[in-house]
Design a protein around this motif. Structure first.
Motif, PDB file in Angstrom:
ATOM      1  N   ALA A 286       6.531  33.266  55.492  1.00 51.81           N
ATOM      2  CA  ALA A 286       5.074  33.748  54.898  1.00 51.81           C
ATOM      3  C   ALA A 286       4.881  32.680  53.912  1.00 51.81           C
ATOM      4  O   ALA A 286       3.420  32.743  53.510  1.00 51.81           O
ATOM      5  N   GLY A 287       5.700  31.849  53.460  1.00 51.21           N
ATOM      6  CA  GLY A 287       5.083  30.975  52.446  1.00 51.21           C
ATOM      7  C   GLY A 287       5.315  31.439  50.992  1.00 51.21           C
ATOM      8  O   GLY A 287       5.130  30.874  50.127  1.00 51.21           O
ATOM      9  N   SER A 288       5.620  32.636  50.775  1.00 49.54           N
ATOM     10  CA  SER A 288       5.912  33.252  49.369  1.00 49.54           C
ATOM     11  C   SER A 288       7.017  32.586  48.646  1.00 49.54           C
ATOM     12  O   SER A 288       6.937  32.735  47.345  1.00 49.54           O
ATOM     13  N   VAL A 289       7.929  32.285  49.498  1.00 49.60           N
ATOM     14  CA  VAL A 289       9.128  31.745  48.961  1.00 49.60           C
ATOM     15  C   VAL A 289       9.655  30.625  49.384  1.00 49.60           C
ATOM     16  O   VAL A 289       9.615  30.351  50.566  1.00 49.60           O
ATOM     17  N   THR A 290       9.915  29.496  48.644  1.00 49.12           N
ATOM     18  CA  THR A 290      10.317  28.183  49.273  1.00 49.12           C
ATOM     19  C   THR A 290      11.650  27.727  48.143  1.00 49.12           C
ATOM     20  O   THR A 290      11.357  27.735  46.992  1.00 49.12           O
ATOM     21  N   PRO A 291      12.804  27.518  48.865  1.00 51.44           N
ATOM     22  CA  PRO A 291      13.902  26.765  48.093  1.00 51.44           C
ATOM     23  C   PRO A 291      13.525  25.389  47.352  1.00 51.44           C
ATOM     24  O   PRO A 291      12.893  24.725  47.842  1.00 51.44           O
ATOM     25  N   VAL A 292      14.175  25.387  46.086  1.00 50.02           N
ATOM     26  CA  VAL A 292      14.000  24.294  45.502  1.00 50.02           C
ATOM     27  C   VAL A 292      15.467  23.579  45.233  1.00 50.02           C
ATOM     28  O   VAL A 292      16.640  24.168  44.846  1.00 50.02           O
ATOM     29  N   VAL A 293      15.487  22.393  46.177  1.00 53.39           N
ATOM     30  CA  VAL A 293      16.811  21.513  46.206  1.00 53.39           C
ATOM     31  C   VAL A 293      16.639  20.507  45.236  1.00 53.39           C
ATOM     32  O   VAL A 293      15.681  19.479  45.541  1.00 53.39           O
ATOM     33  N   ASP A 294      17.349  20.337  44.339  1.00 56.64           N
ATOM     34  CA  ASP A 294      17.503  19.246  43.580  1.00 56.64           C
ATOM     35  C   ASP A 294      18.044  18.005  44.053  1.00 56.64           C
ATOM     36  O   ASP A 294      17.161  16.936  44.020  1.00 56.64           O
TER      37      ASP A 294
END
Length: 322
Positions: A286-294
């Motif tokens: 749904a676009g509410s959560v997006t993983p952050v990959v360093d």
């Protein structure tokens, strides 16, 4: 197959790349061809055998499981008896023992179909950290719309998911991190960002309905000063506390104190289950959560990835690509 193995506890140097037998899925298990695997603090604890309490469960003198790694994303290679939810070729993500390898076995219940809008590297950043954040906020914190939530450690693996999940639950979110990571925390939805080098979020001048303390070392008494009269403190992991039980000392103290105070003091022992993963998949798609990959590393450089993790500079998660 190639895998990262260890035969003794210690620093990253105890890890080595080795040819080893491909695992065989047992009853209720799935064999995954690993495409990516996440790196988190739990991997370090199992590698180092620290605090020593870890060894009581995972091997007193040496690790019972030689291959490290927990987060996993990949394709189903084969399934064991009684597996009904997956078949060969399915793209999955979840957790297992031994994901730093070309193949890994996972329990069927610890896997879910990979979110359609994520690549394998992004998906591998999700399971352990996001499930921890979800359980901390939804189950332990019982976050409600309109509440004020403070996330201590907002720029790390669990923290970046916690900020986004708290916002998805309708809360007003304050994230605490270093000045260098403030823009990141703001970009993932925090309403307010505090630089811990300039502001003490627990000095009592601000009050929060829920405080999520991730891998911190502040005394419980100090954290309680920043809670509303009926606020909730959730402690996830922690530093300090000595070599024997580590941050668990602070968690144990919180649990013992909770029945005698107005605040609800809670800790978290998170496990990954497909029910939580499916909730996360819905939010991700749904676009509410997006993983952050360093950053990502190849399999042979897992020791370097863990060293970078322990330096404390990571924004979100580190991922191993295969």
């Amino acid at each position: 197959m190639k895998a990262i193995v260890q035969d003794t506890y210690g620093p990253p140097a105890v890890l080595r790349l080795e040819e080893t037998d491909r695992p065989v899925p047992g009853r209720g298990e799935v064999l995954i061809r690993v495409h990516a695997a996440g790196v988190d603090q739990g991997v370090w604890h199992l590698m180092a055998g620290m605090p020593y309490a870890v060894r009581a469960v995972f091997g007193l003198r040496a690790p019972k499981t030689r291959v490290r790694g927990m987060d996993v994303a990949g394709r189903v290679e084969s399934v064991g008896p009684d597996v009904t939810r997956f078949r060969p070729g399915d793209e999955v993500y979840g957790s297992c023992n031994g994901s730093f390898a070309e193949y890994a076995c996972a329990k069927e219940d610890a896997l879910a179909p990979k979110p359609r809008n994520l690549g394998f590297a992004e998906a591998a950043a999700v399971p352990v950290s996001a499930c921890t954040a979800l359980k901390a906020l939804r189950d332990s914190g019982r976050v409600q719309p309109g509440q004020k939530v403070l996330v201590l450690g907002a720029s790390g693996g669990v923290g970046t998911f916690a900020v986004q999940l708290a916002k998805a639950f309708g809360a007003h979110v304050t994230g605490v991190c270093s000045a260098a990571k403030a823009d990141l925390v703001r970009s993932i939805g925090a309403d307010e960002v505090l630089d811990y080098g300039q502001t003490d979020p627990t000095d009592g001048t601000r009050r929060y309905d829920v405080i999520l303390d991730i891998a911190g070392n502040r005394p419980v008494s100090r954290l309680r000063r920043a809670l509303t009269a009926r606020g909730t403190l959730v402690i996830v992991g922690g530093e300090g506390g000595g070599r024997w039980i580590g941050g668990n000392q602070r968690q144990l103290g919180a649990l013992l104190l909770s029945p005698f105070v107005g605040h609800r003091l809670s800790t978290l022992a998170s496990t990954e289950h497909h029910n939580e993963l499916e909730v996360l998949t819905e939010l991700i798609e749904a676009g509410s959560v997006t993983p952050v990959v360093d950053r990502t590393y190849p399999l042979a450089e897992v020791p370097d990835a863990i060293r970078y993790l322990r330096e404390g500079h990571v924004r979100g998660k580190i991922v191993i690509r295969l």
